[in-house]
Scaffold this motif. Structure first.
Motif, PDB file in Angstrom:
ATOM      1  N   VAL A 124       0.832  -1.207   0.000  1.00  0.00           N
ATOM      2  CA  VAL A 124       0.000   0.000   0.000  1.00  0.00           C
ATOM      3  C   VAL A 124       0.864   1.254   0.000  1.00  0.00           C
ATOM      4  N   ASP A 125       0.261   2.361  -0.478  1.00  0.00           N
ATOM      5  CA  ASP A 125       0.877   3.669  -0.342  1.00  0.00           C
ATOM      6  C   ASP A 125      -0.054   4.529   0.518  1.00  0.00           C
ATOM      7  N   GLU A 126       0.297   5.788   0.702  1.00  0.00           N
ATOM      8  CA  GLU A 126      -0.491   6.664   1.580  1.00  0.00           C
ATOM      9  C   GLU A 126      -1.919   6.847   1.075  1.00  0.00           C
ATOM     10  N   GLU A 127      -2.101   6.920  -0.237  1.00  0.00           N
ATOM     11  CA  GLU A 127      -3.455   7.078  -0.788  1.00  0.00           C
ATOM     12  C   GLU A 127      -4.314   5.845  -0.518  1.00  0.00           C
ATOM     13  N   ASP A 128      -3.709   4.655  -0.631  1.00  0.00           N
ATOM     14  CA  ASP A 128      -4.427   3.420  -0.314  1.00  0.00           C
ATOM     15  C   ASP A 128      -4.847   3.411   1.157  1.00  0.00           C
ATOM     16  N   ILE A 129      -3.918   3.799   2.031  1.00  0.00           N
ATOM     17  CA  ILE A 129      -4.201   3.818   3.473  1.00  0.00           C
ATOM     18  C   ILE A 129      -5.351   4.767   3.773  1.00  0.00           C
ATOM     19  N   LYS A 130      -5.339   5.948   3.138  1.00  0.00           N
ATOM     20  CA  LYS A 130      -6.448   6.905   3.329  1.00  0.00           C
ATOM     21  C   LYS A 130      -7.777   6.286   2.901  1.00  0.00           C
ATOM     22  N   ALA A 131      -7.779   5.608   1.772  1.00  0.00           N
ATOM     23  CA  ALA A 131      -9.009   4.982   1.268  1.00  0.00           C
ATOM     24  C   ALA A 131      -9.501   3.906   2.236  1.00  0.00           C
ATOM     25  N   PHE A 132      -8.588   3.086   2.748  1.00  0.00           N
ATOM     26  CA  PHE A 132      -8.985   2.047   3.705  1.00  0.00           C
ATOM     27  C   PHE A 132      -9.564   2.664   4.977  1.00  0.00           C
ATOM     28  N   LYS A 133      -8.931   3.717   5.475  1.00  0.00           N
ATOM     29  CA  LYS A 133      -9.430   4.371   6.689  1.00  0.00           C
ATOM     30  C   LYS A 133     -10.808   4.975   6.459  1.00  0.00           C
ATOM     31  N   GLU A 134     -11.026   5.549   5.279  1.00  0.00           N
ATOM     32  CA  GLU A 134     -12.331   6.124   4.973  1.00  0.00           C
ATOM     33  C   GLU A 134     -13.394   5.030   4.854  1.00  0.00           C
ATOM     34  N   LEU A 135     -13.045   3.914   4.235  1.00  0.00           N
ATOM     35  CA  LEU A 135     -13.977   2.786   4.148  1.00  0.00           C
ATOM     36  C   LEU A 135     -14.375   2.309   5.547  1.00  0.00           C
ATOM     37  N   ALA A 136     -13.383   2.225   6.435  1.00  0.00           N
ATOM     38  CA  ALA A 136     -13.663   1.794   7.815  1.00  0.00           C
ATOM     39  C   ALA A 136     -14.604   2.780   8.507  1.00  0.00           C
ATOM     40  N   LYS A 137     -14.369   4.074   8.299  1.00  0.00           N
ATOM     41  CA  LYS A 137     -15.244   5.097   8.900  1.00  0.00           C
ATOM     42  C   LYS A 137     -16.676   4.974   8.383  1.00  0.00           C
TER      43      LYS A 137
END
Length: 160
Positions: A124-137
């Motif tokens: 993953v990169d930072e953009e992937d991590i942001k997307a995963f965190k948003e999905l979790a939210k």
């Protein structure tokens, strides 16, 4: 209108291959694989190659992200849908577009320049991590595993 019968959504940058077309489909009891990807929706050659892996008893659909958002709610209750997307960004677009995705299996995200490996088959990169965190939210369960009989892990535990 009834909610579509989405069994699982999987992130796999290979989209349909043996693991998806046979192992996961059999495990889930799916009768429809929906590939939501803008490039593949326009590429009959890729579609044909992916169809070769899928048993004749399983239907496939290759839709753009927007078309998936637009028509998923018209799915028949008899359709047991397994959605496959290439990356977490496409998954996030689907969720934000109203596709009722409750659980995402993260199966394969190849390593490339600028990404860090967090599991044997996931980088993953930072953009992937942001997307995963948003999905979790948004209330989506994020389960990292390659195959159904493997013990799953919440991807958020690996990217903190």
């Amino acid at each position: 209108m009834a909610e579509p019968n989405i069994l699982l959504t999987r992130i796999d940058n290979r989209l349909i291959h043996g693991q998806v077309g046979v192992t996961w489909v059999n495990h889930l009891g799916a009768n429809l694989i929906l590939v939501a990807n803008d490039q593949v929706a326009e590429d009959p050659v890729q579609q044909n190659l992916m169809d070769m892996v899928v048993p004749d008893t399983i239907q496939t659909r290759f839709f753009s992200i927007q078309k998936t958002i637009d028509i998923i709610h018209k799915a028949s209750p008899r359709q047991k849908i397994f959605i496959v997307v290439k990356d977490p960004h496409d998954a996030l677009k689907l969720v934000k577009g109203g596709v009722p995705i409750k659980k995402i299996n993260i199966g394969n995200m190849h390593y490339e320049e600028g990404k860090k490996q967090i599991a044997p088959t996931v980088s993953v990169d930072e953009e992937d991590i942001k997307a995963f965190k948003e999905l979790a939210k948004l209330g989506v369960e994020l389960d990292l595993r390659r195959v159904p009989d493997e013990k799953g892990q919440n991807i958020l535990d690996l990217i903190k």
